[in-house]
Design a protein around this motif. Structure first.
Motif, PDB file in Angstrom:
ATOM      1  N   THR A 213      12.121  13.111  12.760  1.00 45.62           N
ATOM      2  CA  THR A 213      11.106  12.132  13.090  1.00 45.62           C
ATOM      3  C   THR A 213      10.688  11.547  11.582  1.00 45.62           C
ATOM      4  O   THR A 213       9.854  12.127  11.017  1.00 45.62           O
TER       5      THR A 213
ATOM      6  N   SER B   8       8.911   9.179  10.762  1.00 40.65           N
ATOM      7  CA  SER B   8       7.447   8.895  10.568  1.00 40.65           C
ATOM      8  C   SER B   8       6.723  10.136  10.252  1.00 40.65           C
ATOM      9  O   SER B   8       5.415   9.966  10.097  1.00 40.65           O
ATOM     10  N   SER B   9       7.220  11.289  10.623  1.00 43.02           N
ATOM     11  CA  SER B   9       6.308  12.597  10.461  1.00 43.02           C
ATOM     12  C   SER B   9       6.937  13.250   9.095  1.00 43.02           C
ATOM     13  O   SER B   9       6.665  14.522   8.897  1.00 43.02           O
ATOM     14  N   THR B  10       7.764  12.564   8.253  1.00 45.90           N
ATOM     15  CA  THR B  10       8.521  13.408   7.232  1.00 45.90           C
ATOM     16  C   THR B  10       8.025  12.879   5.878  1.00 45.90           C
ATOM     17  O   THR B  10       8.225  11.701   5.603  1.00 45.90           O
ATOM     18  N   ASP B  11       7.933  13.814   4.973  1.00 51.39           N
ATOM     19  CA  ASP B  11       7.843  13.291   3.652  1.00 51.39           C
ATOM     20  C   ASP B  11       8.958  13.091   2.877  1.00 51.39           C
ATOM     21  O   ASP B  11      10.064  13.843   3.423  1.00 51.39           O
TER      22      ASP B  11
ATOM     23  N   TRP C 297       4.357  10.931   4.648  1.00 46.40           N
ATOM     24  CA  TRP C 297       5.118  10.365   5.615  1.00 46.40           C
ATOM     25  C   TRP C 297       4.341   8.962   6.104  1.00 46.40           C
ATOM     26  O   TRP C 297       5.219   8.204   6.864  1.00 46.40           O
ATOM     27  N   ASN C 298       3.320   8.490   5.832  1.00 44.09           N
ATOM     28  CA  ASN C 298       2.776   7.034   6.062  1.00 44.09           C
ATOM     29  C   ASN C 298       2.726   6.418   4.736  1.00 44.09           C
ATOM     30  O   ASN C 298       2.083   5.167   4.898  1.00 44.09           O
TER      31      ASN C 298
ATOM     32  N   ARG D 157       9.058   3.105   1.597  1.00 44.95           N
ATOM     33  CA  ARG D 157       9.813   3.685   2.893  1.00 44.95           C
ATOM     34  C   ARG D 157       9.332   2.501   3.813  1.00 44.95           C
ATOM     35  O   ARG D 157       8.605   1.807   3.836  1.00 44.95           O
TER      36      ARG D 157
ATOM     37  N   ASN E 280       9.386   2.994   7.811  1.00 48.20           N
ATOM     38  CA  ASN E 280       9.577   4.054   8.817  1.00 48.20           C
ATOM     39  C   ASN E 280      10.285   3.510  10.092  1.00 48.20           C
ATOM     40  O   ASN E 280      10.757   3.873  10.826  1.00 48.20           O
TER      41      ASN E 280
ATOM     42  N   SER F 217      13.812   3.893   9.207  1.00 47.25           N
ATOM     43  CA  SER F 217      14.050   5.289   8.586  1.00 47.25           C
ATOM     44  C   SER F 217      14.792   5.346   7.303  1.00 47.25           C
ATOM     45  O   SER F 217      15.822   6.073   7.053  1.00 47.25           O
TER      46      SER F 217
ATOM     47  N   GLY G 213      13.840  15.589   2.152  1.00 50.68           N
ATOM     48  CA  GLY G 213      12.518  15.238   2.875  1.00 50.68           C
ATOM     49  C   GLY G 213      12.324  16.590   3.590  1.00 50.68           C
ATOM     50  O   GLY G 213      12.798  17.764   3.298  1.00 50.68           O
TER      51      GLY G 213
ATOM     52  N   ARG H 140       5.739  16.721   7.046  1.00 49.91           N
ATOM     53  CA  ARG H 140       4.718  16.074   6.353  1.00 49.91           C
ATOM     54  C   ARG H 140       3.726  17.444   5.846  1.00 49.91           C
ATOM     55  O   ARG H 140       3.479  18.321   6.628  1.00 49.91           O
TER      56      ARG H 140
END
Length: 125
Positions: A28, A30-33, A53-54, A72, A74, A77, A98, A101
């Motif tokens: 996922t 969008s939830s990953t640093d 992540w954001n 990035r 999102n 990806s 990765g 988050r």
């Protein structure tokens, strides 16, 4: 299965620019640093830059501040590393990484668990 695929490496003269990309799959995004690391010949792998992540939190090693920019998308990806004013000491294999988050207090130190295969960057002087 998580896959991180780096691209954009190559040979460039000192003072030039390159843009690295890392396309992620199997997580996922969008939830990953995300982060970039590099390894120069004969040296240990070192941290280069990270992005939360954001996209709000970013962090750079001192040697690339003002020259490199991590970003990035999102939607795509994908994480990017824009490298300007390249120096010979930037030569190495660049790896995308990765992790789930992290909270703000852990952002700089939490371990990265997903890794790409790397892309070679060679800066000629």
């Amino acid at each position: 299965q998580v896959q991180l695929d780096e691209s954009g490496g190559g040979v460039v003269q000192a003072g030039g620019s390159l843009r690295l990309s890392c396309a992620a799959a199997g997580l996922t995004f969008s939830s990953t640093d995300m982060a970039w690391f590099r390894q120069a010949p004969g040296k240990e792998r070192e941290f280069v830059a990270s992005i939360g992540w954001n996209g709000i939190l970013t962090y750079y090693t001192d040697s690339v501040k003002g020259r490199f920019t991590i970003s990035r998308s999102n939607v795509k990806s994908t994480v990017y590393l824009q490298m300007n004013s390249l120096k010979s000491e930037d030569t190495g294999v660049y790896y995308c990484a990765g992790r789930a988050r992290a909270i703000t207090s852990e952002f700089r130190n939490k371990e990265y668990v997903y890794w790409g295969q790397g892309t070679q960057v060679t800066v000629s002087s």
